[in-house]
Design a protein around this motif. Structure first.
Motif, PDB file in Angstrom:
ATOM      1  N   GLY A  13       0.809  -1.214   0.000  1.00 35.94           N
ATOM      2  CA  GLY A  13       0.000   0.000   0.000  1.00 35.94           C
ATOM      3  C   GLY A  13       0.840   1.260   0.000  1.00 35.94           C
ATOM      4  O   GLY A  13       0.537   2.235  -0.702  1.00 35.94           O
TER       5      GLY A  13
ATOM      6  N   TYR B  20      -1.871  -2.301  -6.189  1.00 39.21           N
ATOM      7  CA  TYR B  20      -3.108  -2.201  -5.410  1.00 39.21           C
ATOM      8  C   TYR B  20      -3.983  -3.443  -5.597  1.00 39.21           C
ATOM      9  O   TYR B  20      -4.565  -3.955  -4.629  1.00 39.21           O
TER      10      TYR B  20
ATOM     11  N   GLN C 172      -4.059   6.532   0.245  1.00 38.23           N
ATOM     12  CA  GLN C 172      -3.611   6.192   1.590  1.00 38.23           C
ATOM     13  C   GLN C 172      -2.238   6.783   1.851  1.00 38.23           C
ATOM     14  O   GLN C 172      -1.324   6.639   1.060  1.00 38.23           O
TER      15      GLN C 172
ATOM     16  N   VAL D 153      -6.537  -0.665   2.537  1.00 34.38           N
ATOM     17  CA  VAL D 153      -5.863   0.489   1.944  1.00 34.38           C
ATOM     18  C   VAL D 153      -5.891   0.388   0.423  1.00 34.38           C
ATOM     19  O   VAL D 153      -6.060   1.388  -0.289  1.00 34.38           O
ATOM     20  N   ALA D 154      -5.739  -0.824  -0.093  1.00 34.66           N
ATOM     21  CA  ALA D 154      -5.745  -1.018  -1.543  1.00 34.66           C
ATOM     22  C   ALA D 154      -7.098  -0.681  -2.137  1.00 34.66           C
ATOM     23  O   ALA D 154      -7.181  -0.182  -3.277  1.00 34.66           O
TER      24      ALA D 154
ATOM     25  N   SER E 239      -6.167  -6.194   1.740  1.00 36.71           N
ATOM     26  CA  SER E 239      -5.783  -4.853   2.172  1.00 36.71           C
ATOM     27  C   SER E 239      -6.915  -3.858   1.945  1.00 36.71           C
ATOM     28  O   SER E 239      -7.369  -3.662   0.812  1.00 36.71           O
TER      29      SER E 239
ATOM     30  N   SER F  18       1.269   4.013  -3.069  1.00 38.24           N
ATOM     31  CA  SER F  18       0.940   5.413  -2.792  1.00 38.24           C
ATOM     32  C   SER F  18       2.061   6.340  -3.235  1.00 38.24           C
ATOM     33  O   SER F  18       1.816   7.429  -3.779  1.00 38.24           O
TER      34      SER F  18
END
Length: 627
Positions: free
Chosen positions: A190, A213, A620, A223-224, A221, A194
């Protein structure tokens, strides 16, 4: 000949006065803050009104520190004004917004507490490449077989934490290695993706970020999911699809493990992009992103909605979130700067930084300034001022047992029994308050002399703290009580527990402090509400220290130091009520005084911005690291 630190202070004051006369905003603000804190005197002396005038002049030049200091003063000072406080906090937040969104210069907040319990251990792991612990971790990361060490060092280099200089290129390389097979570290995936999106430490690569991602999302995840929504919203690597983007944002927000997804879902609902416009749902996500995860833009957006009246207007809420955003700007670096000066053995310079930061609303800065003054031989501070004002600032910002005890002892020195008892009653569940109140009963000072009550309080303190040092102290005190009874029966006067005159110094109560040793959380991205007193919010990944915003109840005394923005003060506690409260095993539920508002939830850490894309949608951001 003057000591070197006194010569430096004299030269600094001289140059500061010249710069202030020339109208420099930073010099005007620094001169005002140091003068108001009492650690710097001017020639000729300036009174508080003149110093406040300098602070207003600096704020008019858009100095964020001056504006935040005025916002804090209008909140905590005697001339309270919520509207004025909110206005100045908004000015400081507007400056902090530009600072926070400067690529590569995102604010990093480190709250390092100085105390007797952490003396020596505080310096461990804080000197970057000169620190043995951090060097050992970097060697493990360089071997390439420990993804945890690689993520740890990458976070330090990304934020420039613990004495390291910022190095995004090196951080990106560590994240890439940890995210690649055979490690496939989900957190590293992640963060690496980013950095690819924002072009930090290397060129922008949306196609590679999309692939990373998708791989991370298949491993679970959250965040992904937010990252995929970001790509579908802007259509960099795939055709833009805002309906699909909102689906990813809403699913990630439902799992509620980061602030970005909450903000992005709120933004689309607020603007009506993708889904239909829904201000209530948008406000819910804004509030959750700000209060739970400390998301900078969520806090700023919520403050603006409450200030301008798009939501129900509430200047109290607006002021709180504006001040939180302001403390996420570059001014938060003053706290770490003070700690760096302390590590260099320059206690006087550290005191100057902490004194200014304390007036900006950082409780840890106020406590550190008080500690430097209380431990002059250890800290190397030459200033002969009193630490009580800084303890009082700390109590106004965030209740602390050690500061309450220090203020109570100062009140006893002045013969102000009501103030001292009010502070002890407020912390009636702590061993420090129990030992101090037991000593007052044993001496017959401020409270009726009573061996029975003193013995109960001493035994109660021993039951709360089973350490050998405190038990030894309690045994000695109990023996002294019995010997005094014998001395009174034989000679008519006590031997050990004699009543002190009001003017005599009152030493600290025997035994260790009631507060347990504080272990500082690892540094991370700054929090929209930092603070003090720092809290750690646990999510899927470790989060950064935050500022406690919880309001504290004022002490039960009209003459005691009070939180001026509360309503009417409470009556002083009666002696039977005080004794009952101190002896009761379970703490009573606090009464809510008239005008008391529910305490706000603590905000977590802030994330870094995107690379020039509209700030309303963000990927993220870097999370802090494990120790």
């Amino acid at each position: 000949r003057r000591p070197q630190n006194e010569v430096e202070a004299f030269k600094s004051r001289k140059h500061l006065m010249f710069a202030a006369k020339a109208g420099d905003a930073a010099s005007l603000r620094e001169l005002a803050l140091l003068g108001l804190s009492g650690v710097l005197t001017t020639t000729p002396p300036l009174n508080a009104s003149s110093l406040l005038g300098l602070l207003h002049e600096a704020a008019s030049k858009k100095d964020a520190r001056a504006a935040l200091a005025l916002a804090t003063r209008y909140e905590l000072g005697w001339d309270t004004s919520v509207e004025a406080s909110a206005w100045h906090a908004r000015l400081a937040a507007s400056v902090a917004e530009k600072e926070y969104h400067t690529p590569g210069e995102q604010t990093h907040v480190e709250m390092n507490l100085l105390s007797d319990a952490t003396l020596g251990a505080t310096e461990t792991g804080q000197r970057g490449d000169d620190d043995e612990v951090l060097v050992a971790q970097r060697l493990k990361a360089d071997k390439g077989d420990d993804p945890g060490a690689m993520v740890f060092i990458a976070d330090l280099l990304y934020w420039g934490a613990r004495g390291f200089e910022r190095d995004h290129a090196a951080a990106r390389d560590y994240f890439r290695k940890a995210a690649s097979p055979p490690h496939s570290h989900v957190v590293a995936m992640g963060r690496y993706a980013s950095m690819l999106i924002r072009g930090e430490g290397g060129p922008v690569n949306h196609s590679l970020a999309m692939a990373v991602y998708e791989n991370a999302a298949s491993l679970g995840s959250t965040v992904a999911l937010n990252g995929l929504g970001y790509e579908y919203f802007f259509g960099h690597a795939v055709p833009a699809n805002k309906t699909k983007a909102f689906g990813y944002f809403e699913e990630a927000a439902r799992l509620d493990v980061d602030g970005d997804s909450n903000f992005n879902a709120a933004f689309m609902l607020h603007e009506g992009q993708g889904p239909s416009k829904d201000l209530e749902r948008a406000a819910f996500y804004y509030e959750r992103g700000a209060s739970r995860h400390g998301h900078f833009d969520a806090a700023l957006k919520l403050a603006t909605l409450r200030s301008d009246g798009e939501l129900r207007r509430d200047p109290h809420v607006a002021r709180r979130y504006y001040a939180a955003c302001a403390r996420a700007g570059w001014l938060a670096r003053d706290v770490r700067a003070g700690f760096d000066k302390y590590l260099q053995g320059r206690g006087q310079s550290a005191l100057f930084f902490y004194a200014q930061a304390s007036l900006l609303g950082f409780p840890v800065a106020a406590k550190n300034a008080a500690w430097l003054l209380d431990r002059r031989k250890v800290s190397g501070v030459s200033h002969d001022g009193d630490s009580t004002p800084f303890h009082q600032i700390n109590l106004n910002l965030n209740f602390d047992a050690d500061s309450a005890n220090a203020v109570a002892l100062d009140a006893l020195k002045r013969g102000d029994c009501k103030t001292a008892l009010a502070w002890y009653a407020r912390h009636q569940g702590g061993t420090t308050a129990l030992l101090a109140t037991a000593e007052l009963h044993a001496r017959g000072q401020c409270l009726p002399r009573s061996r029975a009550v003193a013995e109960k309080l001493f035994r109660r303190a021993a039951s709360l703290d089973t350490s050998l040092a405190l038990r030894t102290t309690v045994v000695f005190n109990l023996a002294a009580l019995y010997l005094d009874d014998l001395a009174i029966s034989l000679f008519g006067i006590p031997i050990f527990w004699r009543r002190r005159n009001n003017g005599d110094p009152m030493p600290p109560p025997p035994g260790p402090s009631s507060s347990s040793p504080v272990e500082e959380a690892p540094p991370g991205p700054s929090s929209a509400v930092a603070q003090a007193s720092t809290a750690v919010v646990h999510a899927e990944e470790p989060t950064e220290p935050t500022e406690a915003l919880d309001d504290e109840e004022e002490p039960s005394s009209r003459s005691a130091p009070r939180r001026p923005w509360r309503g009417a003060t409470q009556r002083p506690p009666t002696r039977p009520a005080l004794e009952a409260g101190l002896l009761k095993k379970e703490r009573k539920t606090k009464r809510v005084s008239k005008g008391h508002r529910p305490a706000a939830r603590k905000l977590g850490g802030l994330k870094s911005p995107d690379d020039g894309n509209p700030r309303s949608l963000q990927t993220q951001k870097r999370r802090p690291f494990d120790t």
